[in-house]
Every structure is written in C-alpha cells, then in structure tokens.
Design an enzyme around this catalytic site. Structure first.
Site, mmCIF file in Angstrom:
data_model
loop_
_atom_site.group_PDB
_atom_site.id
_atom_site.type_symbol
_atom_site.label_atom_id
_atom_site.label_comp_id
_atom_site.label_asym_id
_atom_site.label_seq_id
_atom_site.Cartn_x
_atom_site.Cartn_y
_atom_site.Cartn_z
ATOM 1 N N CYS A 52 0.841 -1.206 0.000
ATOM 2 C CA CYS A 52 0.000 0.000 0.000
ATOM 3 C C CYS A 52 0.872 1.250 0.000
ATOM 4 O O CYS A 52 1.728 1.409 0.864
ATOM 5 C CB CYS A 52 -0.899 -0.011 1.237
ATOM 6 S SG CYS A 52 -1.661 1.595 1.560
ATOM 7 N N CYS A 55 0.520 3.353 3.425
ATOM 8 C CA CYS A 55 0.935 2.867 4.745
ATOM 9 C C CYS A 55 2.262 3.507 5.161
ATOM 10 O O CYS A 55 3.095 3.846 4.310
ATOM 11 C CB CYS A 55 1.080 1.340 4.727
ATOM 12 S SG CYS A 55 -0.488 0.468 5.019
ATOM 13 N N HIS A 114 -4.195 0.520 8.217
ATOM 14 C CA HIS A 114 -4.719 0.196 6.887
ATOM 15 C C HIS A 114 -6.115 -0.420 6.935
ATOM 16 O O HIS A 114 -6.884 -0.326 5.974
ATOM 17 C CB HIS A 114 -3.737 -0.771 6.205
ATOM 18 C CG HIS A 114 -4.048 -1.089 4.777
ATOM 19 N ND1 HIS A 114 -3.728 -0.237 3.740
ATOM 20 C CD2 HIS A 114 -4.651 -2.161 4.203
ATOM 21 C CE1 HIS A 114 -4.117 -0.779 2.591
ATOM 22 N NE2 HIS A 114 -4.685 -1.945 2.831
ATOM 23 N N ASN A 154 -13.341 9.962 -1.210
ATOM 24 C CA ASN A 154 -14.023 8.909 -1.966
ATOM 25 C C ASN A 154 -13.806 7.619 -1.219
ATOM 26 O O ASN A 154 -12.671 7.170 -1.083
ATOM 27 C CB ASN A 154 -13.433 8.765 -3.374
ATOM 28 C CG ASN A 154 -13.686 9.987 -4.227
ATOM 29 O OD1 ASN A 154 -14.735 10.606 -4.140
ATOM 30 N ND2 ASN A 154 -12.714 10.345 -5.061
ATOM 31 N N SER A 162 -9.165 4.179 -5.271
ATOM 32 C CA SER A 162 -8.229 3.186 -5.789
ATOM 33 C C SER A 162 -7.375 2.557 -4.692
ATOM 34 O O SER A 162 -6.547 1.713 -4.965
ATOM 35 C CB SER A 162 -7.356 3.807 -6.882
ATOM 36 O OG SER A 162 -6.799 5.016 -6.441
ATOM 37 N N HIS A 165 -6.894 2.109 1.969
ATOM 38 C CA HIS A 165 -6.314 2.772 3.155
ATOM 39 C C HIS A 165 -7.145 4.026 3.460
ATOM 40 O O HIS A 165 -7.441 4.802 2.557
ATOM 41 C CB HIS A 165 -4.857 3.150 2.866
ATOM 42 C CG HIS A 165 -4.108 3.533 4.108
ATOM 43 N ND1 HIS A 165 -3.131 2.746 4.661
ATOM 44 C CD2 HIS A 165 -4.230 4.614 4.927
ATOM 45 C CE1 HIS A 165 -2.668 3.338 5.759
ATOM 46 N NE2 HIS A 165 -3.321 4.473 5.938
ATOM 47 N N HIS A 167 -8.292 7.392 3.684
ATOM 48 C CA HIS A 167 -7.694 8.661 3.254
ATOM 49 C C HIS A 167 -8.705 9.510 2.505
ATOM 50 O O HIS A 167 -9.715 9.010 2.009
ATOM 51 C CB HIS A 167 -6.483 8.412 2.347
ATOM 52 C CG HIS A 167 -6.841 7.975 0.950
ATOM 53 N ND1 HIS A 167 -7.320 6.710 0.658
ATOM 54 C CD2 HIS A 167 -6.821 8.635 -0.231
ATOM 55 C CE1 HIS A 167 -7.555 6.608 -0.642
ATOM 56 N NE2 HIS A 167 -7.270 7.766 -1.211
ATOM 57 N N GLN A 169 -8.886 13.581 0.199
ATOM 58 C CA GLN A 169 -8.093 14.460 -0.640
ATOM 59 C C GLN A 169 -8.467 15.916 -0.379
ATOM 60 O O GLN A 169 -9.538 16.209 0.143
ATOM 61 C CB GLN A 169 -8.327 14.143 -2.121
ATOM 62 C CG GLN A 169 -7.964 12.724 -2.513
ATOM 63 C CD GLN A 169 -7.921 12.540 -4.028
ATOM 64 O OE1 GLN A 169 -7.329 13.334 -4.750
ATOM 65 N NE2 GLN A 169 -8.561 11.496 -4.509
HETATM 66 O O1 LIG Z 1 -7.612 10.749 -7.190
HETATM 67 P P1 LIG Z 1 -8.039 9.302 -7.269
HETATM 68 O O2 LIG Z 1 -8.501 8.755 -5.949
HETATM 69 O O3 LIG Z 1 -7.016 8.438 -7.929
HETATM 70 O O4 LIG Z 1 -9.290 9.303 -8.265
HETATM 71 C C1 LIG Z 1 -10.631 9.366 -7.879
HETATM 72 O O5 LIG Z 1 -10.981 10.654 -7.371
HETATM 73 C C2 LIG Z 1 -10.876 11.745 -8.289
HETATM 74 C C3 LIG Z 1 -11.412 12.993 -7.615
HETATM 75 O O6 LIG Z 1 -12.774 12.858 -7.237
HETATM 76 C C4 LIG Z 1 -11.625 11.460 -9.595
HETATM 77 O O7 LIG Z 1 -11.317 12.477 -10.526
HETATM 78 C C5 LIG Z 1 -11.262 10.097 -10.182
HETATM 79 O O8 LIG Z 1 -12.087 9.823 -11.305
HETATM 80 C C6 LIG Z 1 -11.452 9.019 -9.107
HETATM 81 O O9 LIG Z 1 -11.093 7.749 -9.618
#
Ligand SMILES: O=P(O)(O)O[C@H]1O[C@H](CO)[C@@H](O)[C@H](O)[C@H]1O
Ligand SMILES: O=P(O)(O)O[C@H]1O[C@H](CO)[C@@H](O)[C@H](O)[C@H]1O
Lengths: 340, 340
Positions: A52, A55, A114, A154, A162, A165, A167, A169
């Site tokens: 990961c 981590c 994790h 997300n 993806s 873990h 997290h 943004q």
């Molecule tokens: O940034 P990540 O986690 O790789 O990507 C994810 O979040 C982003 C922000 O919402 C999006 O644009 C991507 O389509 C999604 O897969």
C-alpha cells in the site's frame, strides 16, 4: 408525517443551496431490480499492507518514503489534477472559451491503520483529522493564487477509490468550481435580502419540523436535507453560522468529529457493509472577501439504494434531465435514525 | 494542434450550452490505475430470450403480453417515475419548497432481436427508431400537461441498464428538468443578442477548426464538444438549425440514423466491447412557445476511459466541485476518428 402527498406522488423539491431541483418518485420504490449488482469485498484488511503506497514507512511511486506516522499524514498528490507551476493562459476564440487553472492537490491519510475507516476510528482520532483539515484550509488559503479549498473523500471501490487505506483528498485552486459557485450565489442573495444565514434559517426550520433529523449535539445537526439526491444523502452542519472550518473551536471540532463518527457508524450498520460514499465540505472561498453569507457544511453522497450490492444509478434521465430518487428523504431519515 | 497549452496544462473549458465549466488535466492521463475494474460480459445473447420482458410475445410483470412486433415497439413504463393521474399540489413552507410533477414515461424497444444493439442494426432499422422518436415527441407534446419530452437510452449494466434487450426510454413531463432549463436560458440569451443559433454558430466554428470533428454527412455533424465531460463524449447535431426532431424530413431522418450508426459502431471498436453509454436528445420544450432559440442535438455520455473495464468515476471532486477529465477532447476525437 406532515404532508402525505410528498410520500405518495411524484414531485420535485427545490435545493435552496444550489437553486436546482430533484425529482422524487415515492411510488417507484417497489420496483424490482434486475440490473447490475456490485461486488462487496468481505475481505478483512491487515493493519499494515506492504504493497500500500499510503501505509507508514512504504515507498510511493515517485520514490518518496512515507514517514512512520502515528495519526494523520498529508502529502502533495503524486498525480495532481492541478499544479501550482503551470503557465497562465486564456482562450477566447469565438465560442471556444478556456482558461488556465492552477492549484495544489493533497492526499490526507486519516490513520496509519490500513484496516480502518472513519467509522472504525475513535472520536479523538477523528478530531485529529478535523484539526488537520482546518490547518490545511488555512495554510492553502493563504496562497495568493488559491481562492477555494475543496476537502473530500471517496470511500469504497464503487466510488472510484483506488486504495482502501483510510484517506481523503484536498484540491485547492484559483477559481470557484461549479457547485461552490452555485451555493455562493444562492447564499449571497438570501443574505443580502434577509441579513441572516440561509442554511442557519433552514436548520432552524428542520429542527422544528423534526422529520429529517438524524442526530444532534450541542454544536451540530446531522440530517437528510429536504432536497437530498442520493438515497441516504446526509448533511452535517454547525447550528451557529460559521463561514468555514477555521472558525471551529476545539470543543466544536470534537463535536464535529462526533457527528462524523455517528453517521459513518450508522451507515455501516444500514446494509451491514463498509458503506461507500463521497463526502465533502463546502465552505467559504479563500478569496480575501468577508463571505459573511457562507455557512459551511459537510455532505455525504452514498450510492447504495437497497442493499450492499444494489446502488442507485445516476444515468440517462438524471444526466440529461434532473437527479431522480425513489425513497423519500423522510423515509431514509427514519431508517438511519433507528441505527444511531 | 492550435493551442498546445490546452494539451499540456490544467485548465477549465466553458460549456456554452449550460454555462458551466469542466476542469481538464491533460498531464494526468498517465496516472496508473489500481481501482475497481468493471466486469465485461462476453456472453453472446440469443436473438430471443424467453425470460426477457421486452422480447416479442413475452408477458410483462403487469400481465400484459408484448405483440409479435417486427421493428419498433413502444409501451408505457410499468414502473413509471412520473404518472399522469397524480394530484396537483404545492409545498411553500418557508425554506421547504416542492411541487407536484406529472408526466408519461414510455419504453421503446429498438428491435425485436434481443442480441442486437444500435451498433449492430442497419441504418434503415435505426431510421425506424428515429421515426418513432419523432412520433412520440409530437404526440406526447400534444398533451396540455406535457411541456418537455426527454428521449434517452441507458446502455450496458455499468449504466444502470437492467435489461440488455436494445431499448431506450422517453420521460415526458410538465416542467423543464435542470439540464434543459440551463440550455434553454443560454440559447435564449444568445439568440436574443445575435439573432442566430448558438449551436449553429458553434458548429460552423468547429467545422472550420476541424480538430474535434469525427464524421459528417449532408445534414449532420458528429463531434466531441470543446467542453466534453466524459472521456469519449460525443454530440450529433443538425447543421441547419432545427428546434426539434419533428422538423426532420425523411432524408434527414435517414442521415441522422447514419450518424448514430457511425458513432455507435466506432465506439464498439474503441475497446473491442459493446460500449456502454447514456445517450439523450435535448430539444425544444413542447410548451406551446415558438422556441426559435433552440437547436436540438443528441449526446452520448460513455463512462469508459482506458479499456473495456476501466471507467472514469465522477465522484468526490466532481460531485462537490466540477466535472474533471484527463484525456483532452482533441485526443479523444483523433482516436475515435481513426475507427470510423
Ligand atoms: O484521485 P483518485 O482517488 O485516484 O481518483 C478518484 O478521485 C478523483 C477525484 O474525485 C476522480 O477524478 C477520479 O475519477 C477518481 O477515480
Ligand atoms: O428505468 P430503469 O432502466 O429501470 O432504470 C435506470 O434508468 C433510470 C432513468 O435514467 C434511472 O433513474 C435508474 O437509476 C436506472 O437504473
């Protein structure tokens, strides 16, 4: 329930914050489902995963090594959608209109563990995440070229996440994104006319109606907004008007963390699964203006509809027309409230 | 390419039809993908499926038996989101605003052949679908309480389609949905000022630039709009201004069908899979007004990004901020054009 028409017949509801409508079709909730089922991973994750990239002590794709962090860890996104060193340009070629956009994108790990999600974390641990958000909002906003800071998460593969873990943004940028621009205008119009907070007045009315409230503590209300789009969409908002999370006192930060804990735990109970969602905080721009019309709030947009594997698809009609929901906000609130 | 900045650096592009922005991050197209992979069904479908409620001669859930139809078959949706017999009401309770919405929802089977999609059908067969859309737009619009007719298709399980039999939907209703309302206003403003069609003038500029055009015939242009959101989003528009598909002559209907055939076939070749998408036609409201500002068009919003199994997720930032894309409209147009 006050207005039974709203539980029986198709109608549209107005979102006072965006100025847009949602179509509600309560009679349709009984429709059988023959479409796609999502996969659920029942796999128990280890507390540390050597593959990961989030981590502690692991090496990321760009060669950087994560510190041996103990609570929250923040770094600049290795594949940032916005960059701070790109040139400034404008395209004003007839009906082709574009302009450069600069920004800073960060990743925030909520915990070194994790295996956890916010729902599994202690309120004290979530409070540290709130403090980190606050610090980032302030320091990113201090950059001259940053006028808005979008904090979001997300959660779950079905939400494009993806890495499991825990997290989120933070994307900060020079101009206001569409959704923020709409809320900026609606709140400003109301504030100009009434000299009070649109969301504050709305919360007051919700507390009196008590049909969509899921939880409250001294400082926060957790509710399903009247105009919610997603089946179990939830909003957390401070009772007292605050423009942004920088205004949170320490005890308010803790009460905010408690609200997050309560709703994420209830979500996980709803379909007995680690509940996927995108969450985000809408708050005042960092554009140097007073922004007295802003009342910050956090929203959760979870896609699941009937079970851990059947989600609501926002597709054809929703993309070309308006968002549409079957189960009403009132029924959804009742169901979640029972799990708190 | 005229403006290399647009291929190299983050920027936002303006959608002249909705008045909203899309964030473009071209440098990010190289990001590795570790997230969810979609399942692809490589299963070959039979031409008739006895369990399919859309196949000819089969019985639907409400007991009705489908006729032994030979081309197009239309019926009222058994689980309609909008109903024509629901009562009229208004909620104007402080900041809670709602109003009843009535309508008629129909299902349109494109072909009795269960195994086909529009991409597999002959242009003559698609022309029959176009004629049926035209007839429905006219007859639904003749109802006093119907002021807008939304024609759309959800194709593929990933787009929430619950039955692979080739079919679309038509939701008609009393008020304008959000997306249509935006386009109504933007086109009206432009028409008032310039006395010409916004989309018509735009198409002219696109044909001259020739950077995003995929295909054209005598009456139609197929292109990736400058402001496209989805990775391989495409628009089909009549070169000559027409307010709605009721204005299509027979030869224009055939050329429209050809355009649909060309793009759906190219889509299937792109990732060697039956390409999922939601498509829809935006056209003039049926509200009894002249609507001389309207220029109808059909759009395809396909989610796939890199392969048959990796799609673009419109989640966190996109839900709370603005839509965001990595691959530019120009690169996407080049790739599809090669497959025509
Ligand atoms: O940034 P990540 O986690 O790789 O990507 C994810 O979040 C982003 C922000 O919402 C999006 O644009 C991507 O389509 C999604 O897969
Ligand atoms: O009507 P269907 O095909 O059962 O349902 C599908 O299309 C509808 C209209 O876009 C959406 O509201 C549903 O979420 C989707 O699953």
């Amino acid at each position: 329930m006050k207005n039974t028409n709203l539980q029986d017949y198709s109608h549209k509801r107005f979102n006072i914050l965006t100025g847009e409508w949602v179509l509600v079709s309560p009679h349709r909730a009984k429709r059988p489902w023959q479409g796609q089922n999502e996969e659920i991973s029942k796999e128990k994750r280890p507390t540390y995963d050597s593959t990961c990239y989030l981590c502690a002590t692991n090496t990321r794709i760009n060669g950087e090594v994560n510190p041996d962090y103990k609570d929250v860890f923040i770094f600049t996104n290795d594949f940032a959608a916005l960059q701070n060193n790109s040139p400034s340009f404008q395209v004003n070629d007839g009906l082709f209109k574009a302009q450069s956009e600069t920004g800073i994108c960060k990743v925030i790990c909520f915990s070194p563990d994790h295996s956890k999600s916010l729902a599994d974390m202690q309120v004290d641990e979530i409070t540290k995440v709130v403090h980190a958000w606050k610090k980032e909002y302030i320091s990113l906003g201090e950059n001259d070229f940053i006028n808005y800071v979008q904090i979001f998460e997300n959660k779950g593969a079905v939400m494009g996440c993806s890495n499991p873990h825990p997290h989120g943004q933070i994307w900060s940028q020079s101009t206001l994104p569409n959704e923020v621009d709409k809320k900026d205008k609606q709140q400003a119009n109301y504030f100009k006319e009434k000299k009070s907070s649109l969301l504050g007045d709305y919360l007051q009315q919700e507390l009196e109606a008590n049909e969509r409230i899921i939880f409250e503590n001294d400082d926060f209300v957790v509710l399903i907004p009247f105009w919610a789009i997603w089946p179990f969409e939830v909003m957390i908002a401070p009772k007292k008007q605050q423009r942004n999370i920088a205004e949170l006192s320490d005890s308010e930060s803790r009460n905010f963390a408690e609200a997050i804990s309560v709703i994420t735990k209830a979500y996980d109970k709803l379909f007995n699964t680690s509940f996927p969602y995108s969450s985000g905080i809408h708050q005042a721009p960092t554009n140097g203006k007073k922004n007295n019309h802003w009342h910050w709030h956090m929203s959760f947009y979870p896609p699941l509809l009937r079970s851990a594997t059947v989600k609501k698809f926002m597709v054809g009609y929703e993309m070309f027309g308006s968002p549409q929901r079957d189960i009403t906000a009132e029924i959804a609130a009742q169901r979640i409230k029972e799990l708190v």
